[in-house]
Write a protein that holds these residues in place. Structure first.
Motif, PDB file in Angstrom:
ATOM      1  N   GLY A  87      77.629  21.977  40.991  1.00  6.72           N
ATOM      2  CA  GLY A  87      78.913  21.391  40.582  1.00  6.72           C
ATOM      3  C   GLY A  87      79.822  22.418  39.928  1.00  6.72           C
TER       4      GLY A  87
ATOM      5  N   PHE B 127      81.218  24.586  42.526  1.00  6.63           N
ATOM      6  CA  PHE B 127      82.287  23.856  43.227  1.00  6.63           C
ATOM      7  C   PHE B 127      83.592  23.960  42.426  1.00  6.63           C
ATOM      8  CE2 PHE B 127      84.514  19.769  44.084  1.00  6.63           C
ATOM      9  CZ  PHE B 127      84.651  19.858  45.461  1.00  6.63           C
TER      10      PHE B 127
ATOM     11  N   LEU C 120      77.000  18.637  49.783  1.00  7.51           N
ATOM     12  CA  LEU C 120      76.287  17.625  50.567  1.00  7.51           C
ATOM     13  C   LEU C 120      74.863  18.057  50.887  1.00  7.51           C
ATOM     14  CD1 LEU C 120      78.529  16.078  53.360  1.00  7.51           C
ATOM     15  CD2 LEU C 120      77.126  14.905  51.684  1.00  7.51           C
TER      16      LEU C 120
ATOM     17  N   GLN D 188      67.873  14.500  47.146  1.00  8.96           N
ATOM     18  CA  GLN D 188      67.386  13.153  47.512  1.00  8.96           C
ATOM     19  C   GLN D 188      65.993  13.220  48.120  1.00  8.96           C
ATOM     20  OE1 GLN D 188      69.085  10.560  46.601  1.00  8.96           O
ATOM     21  NE2 GLN D 188      71.240  10.636  47.201  1.00  8.96           N
TER      22      GLN D 188
ATOM     23  N   LEU E 108      81.320   7.513  46.063  1.00 10.35           N
ATOM     24  CA  LEU E 108      80.163   7.622  46.956  1.00 10.35           C
ATOM     25  C   LEU E 108      79.020   8.431  46.340  1.00 10.35           C
ATOM     26  CD1 LEU E 108      82.170   8.350  50.228  1.00 10.35           C
ATOM     27  CD2 LEU E 108      81.363   6.143  49.363  1.00 10.35           C
TER      28      LEU E 108
ATOM     29  N   ALA F 197      74.455  -2.498  35.881  1.00  9.91           N
ATOM     30  CA  ALA F 197      74.674  -1.097  35.497  1.00  9.91           C
ATOM     31  C   ALA F 197      75.616  -0.454  36.510  1.00  9.91           C
ATOM     32  CB  ALA F 197      73.347  -0.350  35.467  1.00  9.91           C
TER      33      ALA F 197
ATOM     34  N   LEU G  98      81.332   8.729  39.021  1.00  8.65           N
ATOM     35  CA  LEU G  98      81.365  10.195  38.831  1.00  8.65           C
ATOM     36  C   LEU G  98      82.788  10.733  38.903  1.00  8.65           C
ATOM     37  CD1 LEU G  98      78.902  12.434  38.782  1.00  8.65           C
ATOM     38  CD2 LEU G  98      78.342  10.040  38.949  1.00  8.65           C
ATOM     39  N   LEU G  99      83.722   9.881  39.222  1.00  6.21           N
ATOM     40  CA  LEU G  99      85.091  10.357  39.423  1.00  6.21           C
ATOM     41  C   LEU G  99      86.032   9.732  38.403  1.00  6.21           C
ATOM     42  CD1 LEU G  99      85.259   9.951  43.332  1.00  6.21           C
ATOM     43  CD2 LEU G  99      84.965  12.097  42.069  1.00  6.21           C
TER      44      LEU G  99
ATOM     45  N   GLY H 113      77.695   7.782  33.818  1.00  9.42           N
ATOM     46  CA  GLY H 113      78.201   8.712  34.828  1.00  9.42           C
ATOM     47  C   GLY H 113      78.899   9.862  34.124  1.00  9.42           C
ATOM     48  N   ALA H 114      79.021  10.982  34.826  1.00  9.35           N
ATOM     49  CA  ALA H 114      79.497  12.205  34.177  1.00  9.35           C
ATOM     50  C   ALA H 114      80.801  12.069  33.366  1.00  9.35           C
ATOM     51  CB  ALA H 114      79.607  13.316  35.207  1.00  9.35           C
TER      52      ALA H 114
ATOM     53  N   GLU I  37      74.225   8.221  28.379  1.00 14.79           N
ATOM     54  CA  GLU I  37      74.609   9.518  28.934  1.00 14.79           C
ATOM     55  C   GLU I  37      73.731   9.907  30.124  1.00 14.79           C
ATOM     56  OE1 GLU I  37      74.392  12.569  25.978  1.00 14.79           O
ATOM     57  OE2 GLU I  37      75.080  14.102  27.381  1.00 14.79           O
ATOM     58  N   ASP I  38      72.478   9.448  30.100  1.00 10.51           N
ATOM     59  CA  ASP I  38      71.566   9.860  31.168  1.00 10.51           C
ATOM     60  C   ASP I  38      70.586   8.740  31.497  1.00 10.51           C
ATOM     61  OD1 ASP I  38      69.777   9.856  29.068  1.00 10.51           O
ATOM     62  OD2 ASP I  38      69.858  12.016  28.776  1.00 10.51           O
ATOM     63  N   ALA I  39      69.669   9.055  32.424  1.00  6.49           N
ATOM     64  CA  ALA I  39      68.756   8.020  32.912  1.00  6.49           C
ATOM     65  C   ALA I  39      67.806   7.532  31.811  1.00  6.49           C
ATOM     66  CB  ALA I  39      67.973   8.565  34.108  1.00  6.49           C
TER      67      ALA I  39
ATOM     68  N   ALA J 254      69.550   5.129  29.740  1.00 10.63           N
ATOM     69  CA  ALA J 254      69.716   3.821  30.404  1.00 10.63           C
ATOM     70  C   ALA J 254      68.468   2.968  30.180  1.00 10.63           C
ATOM     71  CB  ALA J 254      69.979   4.025  31.894  1.00 10.63           C
TER      72      ALA J 254
END
Ligand code: B1M
Length: 207
Positions: free
Chosen positions: A49, A52, A63, A70, A100, A143, A147-148, A173-174, A191-193, A196
């Protein structure tokens, strides 16, 4: 013992076969998958990221890195599902309308399942009707992931939609912050999993 730098580099390069082989070998050797996630897999996505952002990587690179990530997550997930547990509650999770990105959402779903929750994974690009489907399947917590900065405002619509209906909306999400969660009236933010899972534990009275 897994070389975390090698795994991280394989994700950044998008070498799906290498990622699969490394994660599989680590799991077969009884290594803790949390360490794989925290020390190699999540930092790899952060690094791609940043590249990017600096125009050193482009959407195709993102991608293929995401696909490699994944493929590693796909090996970790069944371990949790197979751990034979009693459900502590049901959470519906989805990435909000227009968005997405699903890696973070998938990670949150995996960790929730691992902590003993039933998870209805609604996928990406979820509108309120889609979140309703999760509630129809028994979820009392929704939940939302985003990300956008362009899609996070839809979380407000989801919160409004479930107001007064006995469904707790939690978000992450970020670009999301506790301040944003407070502003839109979400029940909680993490903030993170792992956060959650703590949030779900608090909601379902486990801690
Ligand atoms: Co995109 N993308 N992307 N992207 N992408 C980001 C988010 C971006 C920050 C990159 C950048 O500019 N540096 C930027 C957003 C800028 C902004 O809005 N401020 C961006 C952009 C601009 C875009 C496009 C618009 C690019 C384009 O087309 N020009 C486009 C949008 C497409 C769309 O969604 N409509 C796009 C597309 C893509 C790909 C498809 C190529 C791919 C996604 C593939 C996929 O998900 N299957 C992709 C990727 C991979 C990224 C980055 C590099 C990595 C995201 C990721 O998977 N992180 C990302 C840069 C970054 O985040 N550093 C970027 C790893 C993941 C484990 O972390 O998702 O944050 P994260 O999840 C965490 C926490 O946030 C939290 O827990 C998770 C685990 O700890 N969490 C929750 C997440 N959801 C939660 C829900 C909860 C609780 C916690 O509920 C309670």
């Amino acid at each position: 013992m897994t070389n975390y730098d090698t795994l991280k580099a394989a994700i950044i390069k998008g070498s799906r076969n290498d990622v699969t082989a490394i994660v599989k070998a680590a799991i077969d050797a009884g290594e803790d998958f949390n360490a794989l996630l925290d020390k190699a897999m999540i930092p790899a996505m952060r690094e791609i990221g940043e590249k990017f952002s600096r125009n050193e990587a482009y959407v195709p690179e993102l991608l293929i890195a995401a696909r490699a990530m994944q493929s590693g997550l796909a090996i970790i997930e069944p371990l949790l599902a197979a751990s034979g547990r009693k459900s502590h509650g049901t959470v519906a999770i989805g990435t909000v309308k227009g968005d997405l990105h699903d890696i973070g959402k998938n990670l949150v779903a995996i960790m929730l399942k691992g902590a003993g929750y039933d998870v209805v994974d609604l996928g990406v690009n979820c509108d309120v009707a889609k979140f309703d489907e999760g509630v129809a399947k028994g979820a009392t917590v929704v939940a939302c992931s985003s990300l956008l900065t362009t899609t996070m405002p839809y979380m407000r619509d989801v919160v409004e939609h479930f107001k007064g209906r006995g469904v707790k909306v939690i978000i992450g999400g970020a670009p999301i912050t506790q301040a944003y969660a407070d502003e839109i009236g979400a029940f909680g933010y993490s903030e993170d999993a792992n956060g959650a899972v703590k949030l779900a534990d608090a909601i379902f009275g486990r801690k």
